[in-house]
Design an enzyme around this catalytic site. Structure first.
Site, PDB file in Angstrom:
ATOM      1  N   LYS A 114       0.819  -1.215   0.000  1.00  0.00           N
ATOM      2  CA  LYS A 114       0.000   0.000   0.000  1.00  0.00           C
ATOM      3  C   LYS A 114       0.848   1.258   0.000  1.00  0.00           C
ATOM      4  O   LYS A 114       0.480   2.252  -0.617  1.00  0.00           O
ATOM      5  CB  LYS A 114      -0.949   0.008   1.211  1.00  0.00           C
ATOM      6  CG  LYS A 114      -2.069  -1.035   1.098  1.00  0.00           C
ATOM      7  CD  LYS A 114      -3.141  -0.828   2.158  1.00  0.00           C
ATOM      8  CE  LYS A 114      -4.270  -1.843   1.995  1.00  0.00           C
ATOM      9  NZ  LYS A 114      -5.311  -1.715   3.016  1.00  0.00           N
ATOM     10  N   LYS A 197      -5.067 -10.497  -6.691  1.00  0.00           N
ATOM     11  CA  LYS A 197      -6.370 -10.502  -6.013  1.00  0.00           C
ATOM     12  C   LYS A 197      -7.231  -9.325  -6.466  1.00  0.00           C
ATOM     13  O   LYS A 197      -6.723  -8.244  -6.775  1.00  0.00           O
ATOM     14  CB  LYS A 197      -6.192 -10.498  -4.492  1.00  0.00           C
ATOM     15  CG  LYS A 197      -5.699  -9.194  -3.907  1.00  0.00           C
ATOM     16  CD  LYS A 197      -5.987  -9.111  -2.396  1.00  0.00           C
ATOM     17  CE  LYS A 197      -5.621  -7.719  -1.888  1.00  0.00           C
ATOM     18  NZ  LYS A 197      -6.168  -7.373  -0.598  1.00  0.00           N
ATOM     19  N   LYS A 200     -10.057  -3.274  -3.997  1.00  0.00           N
ATOM     20  CA  LYS A 200     -10.660  -1.975  -4.285  1.00  0.00           C
ATOM     21  C   LYS A 200      -9.615  -0.956  -4.711  1.00  0.00           C
ATOM     22  O   LYS A 200      -9.899  -0.076  -5.500  1.00  0.00           O
ATOM     23  CB  LYS A 200     -11.506  -1.395  -3.155  1.00  0.00           C
ATOM     24  CG  LYS A 200     -11.337  -1.887  -1.775  1.00  0.00           C
ATOM     25  CD  LYS A 200     -12.337  -1.183  -0.850  1.00  0.00           C
ATOM     26  CE  LYS A 200     -12.213  -1.627   0.588  1.00  0.00           C
ATOM     27  NZ  LYS A 200     -13.025  -2.779   0.933  1.00  0.00           N
TER      28      LYS A 200
END
Ligand code: ADP
Ligand code: NA
Length: 330
Positions: A114, A197, A200
């Site tokens: 992230k 995967k 969002k």
């Protein structure tokens, strides 16, 4: 109650949940609410680890809660609440921060992923310590099991380590939890890149099925999902990741075993198969969205539900926090 405790949470960041959230996590929340004392929350504290617009965050928190209700959570059979309404999470998190090694926190792969996306200098310290807040989320309920997708396994491992560390340093205090991961749906993949995967933050609009997307759009996305140059509808994650992902999705939603689907589509084209996967999903999201609107369109009732959930959660969390604070010398 002496029933096992279950805790999990989901971010309100994007508003709509995606199919990975639902199949990897939320479905298990629903299945576990009867046999367990279950605590489920919309994790708005986690959401602000990346920049958020306040009005959007507030709106998406309600959208998330309404989706959890639409998915089948029953506020009489579980505690459904918003994380920031229960201050004990943040209060216990500080203690857990002080028990965690800097190197240990640095090894969390989700932070690496992230923060890489944001540029590691602009990533917040909150994003770095996010897994430690998650540790507190779980331990403050003395949870035995944590229903999550595969991507959360490392954070549950950290939770186990910190529970054991606290217990050995200060005396037996916390239940050491286990991840509850359903293998078949532990990782739902991006429709356009079935090696990563569905997510969002990372998936392209075409790669992600949001539960609140218009059903016709979902059907389109399934029909344009990436498969392979072969012709066989067969479950083989290595050689046929796209087809395998669609088989897993169909099977999970329809309840039809994968082997039966393979048989049904033997000798038929991918187009036929995708058409049926699309139908299965449309039949699922259509009533889901109707239920969602019923819950979402009654804000006063939603507020009452969430306030009741927070009160239930605090009954447990406040006891654990008091014990833990006492043990560390507060
Ligand atoms: P996201 O990963 O999309 O940002 P969250 O972090 O809010 O979503 O995750 C909520 C739950 O959904 C977690 O238990 C997570 O493990 C699960 N989850 C997220 N993506 C997937 C996926 N592609 N397949 C299976 N489970 C997933
Ligand atoms: Na329950």
């Amino acid at each position: 109650s002496t029933r096992p405790r279950v805790l999990s949470g989901i971010q309100p960041t994007a508003g709509s949940f995606h199919l990975g959230n639902y199949l990897g996590a939320v479905r298990q929340y629903v299945a576990l609410q009867d046999a367990n004392d279950a605590f489920y929350m919309v994790v708005d504290l986690h959401a602000i680890t990346v920049p958020q617009d306040p009005a959007e965050l507030r709106a998406n928190t309600r959208v998330s809660a309404a989706q959890l209700l639409a998915a089948g959570l029953d506020p009489d059979r579980c505690a459904l609440f918003v994380q920031s309404h229960v201050p004990e999470h943040a209060q216990l998190a500080w203690v857990m921060n002080c028990l965690t090694g800097f190197g240990e926190a640095s090894r969390m792969t989700q932070f690496k992923d992230k923060s890489a996306k944001q540029g590691s200098d602009s990533a917040s310290v909150g994003l770095f310590t996010y897994p430690i807040l998650q540790v507190a989320d779980i331990l403050v309920y003395q949870a035995n099991a944590v229903p999550v997708g595969e991507d959360q396994r490392q954070h549950v491992e950290l939770t186990r380590d910190l529970a054991q560390r606290f217990n050995s340093r200060f005396g037996d205090t916390f239940t050491v939890p286990e991840a509850y991961i359903v293998k078949e749906t532990a990782k739902i993949y991006d429709l356009q890149d079935p090696t990563v995967k569905m997510s969002k933050s990372a998936s392209s609009p075409k790669g992600i099925v949001n539960l609140l997307d218009p059903p016709s759009q979902t059907a389109k996305k399934i029909k344009s999902a990436v498969t392979d140059t072969g012709t066989e509808v067969r479950f083989d994650e290595k050689e046929k990741p796209g087809v395998s992902n669609l088989l897993a999705i169909h099977s999970a939603i329809s309840g039809t075993p994968v082997a039966e689907l393979e048989e049904r589509f033997a000798g038929r084209m991918y187009g036929d198969f995708k058409k049926e996967v699309a139908e299965v999903l449309v039949d699922f999201v259509t009533p889901f969205q109707q239920r969602f609107h019923e819950f979402h369109d009654d804000p006063a009732e939603l507020d009452r539900t969430l306030a009741k959930g927070a009160a239930k959660a605090r009954e447990v969390a406040s006891v654990t926090l008091a014990t833990a604070y006492d043990k560390v010398g507060f």
